[in-house]
Design a protein around this motif. Structure first.
Motif, PDB file in Angstrom:
ATOM      1  N   SER A   1       0.830  -1.307   0.048  1.00 60.70           N
ATOM      2  CA  SER A   1       0.105  -0.067   0.009  1.00 60.70           C
ATOM      3  C   SER A   1       1.036   1.207   0.091  1.00 60.70           C
ATOM      4  O   SER A   1       1.974   1.237   0.531  1.00 60.70           O
TER       5      SER A   1
ATOM      6  N   ARG B   1       0.121   5.622   0.468  1.00 63.94           N
ATOM      7  CA  ARG B   1      -0.801   6.778   0.327  1.00 63.94           C
ATOM      8  C   ARG B   1      -0.324   7.942  -0.329  1.00 63.94           C
ATOM      9  O   ARG B   1       0.772   8.487   0.214  1.00 63.94           O
TER      10      ARG B   1
ATOM     11  N   TYR C   1     -14.176   5.871  -9.774  1.00 67.96           N
ATOM     12  CA  TYR C   1     -13.055   5.222  -9.873  1.00 67.96           C
ATOM     13  C   TYR C   1     -13.102   4.744 -11.166  1.00 67.96           C
ATOM     14  O   TYR C   1     -14.075   4.252 -11.720  1.00 67.96           O
TER      15      TYR C   1
ATOM     16  N   VAL D   1      -9.164   0.177 -10.661  1.00 71.91           N
ATOM     17  CA  VAL D   1      -8.819   0.377  -9.403  1.00 71.91           C
ATOM     18  C   VAL D   1      -9.856   0.124  -8.215  1.00 71.91           C
ATOM     19  O   VAL D   1      -9.722   0.576  -7.112  1.00 71.91           O
TER      20      VAL D   1
ATOM     21  N   PHE E   1      -8.480   1.460  -4.532  1.00 71.45           N
ATOM     22  CA  PHE E   1      -7.881   2.809  -4.320  1.00 71.45           C
ATOM     23  C   PHE E   1      -9.158   3.614  -3.702  1.00 71.45           C
ATOM     24  O   PHE E   1     -10.540   3.461  -3.916  1.00 71.45           O
TER      25      PHE E   1
ATOM     26  N   LEU F   1      -4.846   9.897  -2.121  1.00 69.59           N
ATOM     27  CA  LEU F   1      -5.290   8.747  -2.862  1.00 69.59           C
ATOM     28  C   LEU F   1      -4.595   7.515  -2.087  1.00 69.59           C
ATOM     29  O   LEU F   1      -3.218   7.375  -2.145  1.00 69.59           O
ATOM     30  N   GLN F   2      -5.460   6.876  -1.415  1.00 73.02           N
ATOM     31  CA  GLN F   2      -4.979   5.566  -0.780  1.00 73.02           C
ATOM     32  C   GLN F   2      -4.989   4.526  -1.821  1.00 73.02           C
ATOM     33  O   GLN F   2      -6.027   4.296  -2.352  1.00 73.02           O
ATOM     34  N   MET F   3      -3.893   3.860  -1.699  1.00 77.53           N
ATOM     35  CA  MET F   3      -3.571   2.670  -2.810  1.00 77.53           C
ATOM     36  C   MET F   3      -3.418   1.530  -2.029  1.00 77.53           C
ATOM     37  O   MET F   3      -2.050   1.307  -1.476  1.00 77.53           O
TER      38      MET F   3
ATOM     39  N   ASP G   1      -0.118  -1.015 -11.635  1.00 81.09           N
ATOM     40  CA  ASP G   1      -0.144   0.455 -11.258  1.00 81.09           C
ATOM     41  C   ASP G   1       0.934   1.246 -11.359  1.00 81.09           C
ATOM     42  O   ASP G   1       0.967   2.456 -10.990  1.00 81.09           O
TER      43      ASP G   1
ATOM     44  N   TYR H   1       2.042   9.432 -11.076  1.00 81.94           N
ATOM     45  CA  TYR H   1       0.661   9.822 -10.762  1.00 81.94           C
ATOM     46  C   TYR H   1       0.628  11.250 -10.526  1.00 81.94           C
ATOM     47  O   TYR H   1       1.256  11.977  -9.933  1.00 81.94           O
TER      48      TYR H   1
END
Length: 124
Positions: A17, A19, A60, A64, A68, A81-83, A90, A94
């Motif tokens: 993850s 962010r 979205y 994603v 996300f 953007l929490q991924m 990915d 960005y």
């Protein structure tokens, strides 16, 4: 006018993850529609996620959804953007963007202001 600066990118293993943050300066941030886009080498810039200036509507890309989450903190003038569950697909630069004219904007051509991008690399 608003200036945008992304941060939080980096190298992460698949399944991990990150962010991303987009710090905004200028006026009327809370009333701008906001979005995240990404661009991989050799590919066109693509839509990732969008958030209305009210903060109540999100949209979205299919690629994603469920992984996300886009959000904003107007008190901090910051977009996030929490991924989660990141995949090698990915990997991209960005970008955050702001649209002064729309409530919710899904096309890159709707957006008026752009950050310079932050690199996200996901290893397999």
């Amino acid at each position: 006018q608003v200036q945008l600066v992304e941060s939080g990118g980096g190298l992460v293993q698949a399944g991990g993850s990150l962010r991303l943050s987009c710090a905004a300066s200028g006026r009327s941030f809370s009333r701008y529609a906001m979005g995240w886009f990404r661009q991989a080498p050799g590919k066109e810039r693509e839509f990732v996620a969008a958030l209305s200036w009210t903060g109540s509507s999100t949209y979205y890309a299919d690629s994603v959804k469920g992984r996300f989450t886009i959000s904003r903190d107007n008190a901090k003038n910051t977009l996030y953007l929490q991924m989660n569950s990141l995949k090698p697909e990915d990997t991209a630069v960005y970008y955050c963007a702001a649209d002064r004219d729309s409530v919710l904007a899904l096309s890159q051509y709707d957006y008026d202001y752009w950050g310079q991008g932050t690199q996200v690399t996901v290893s397999s």
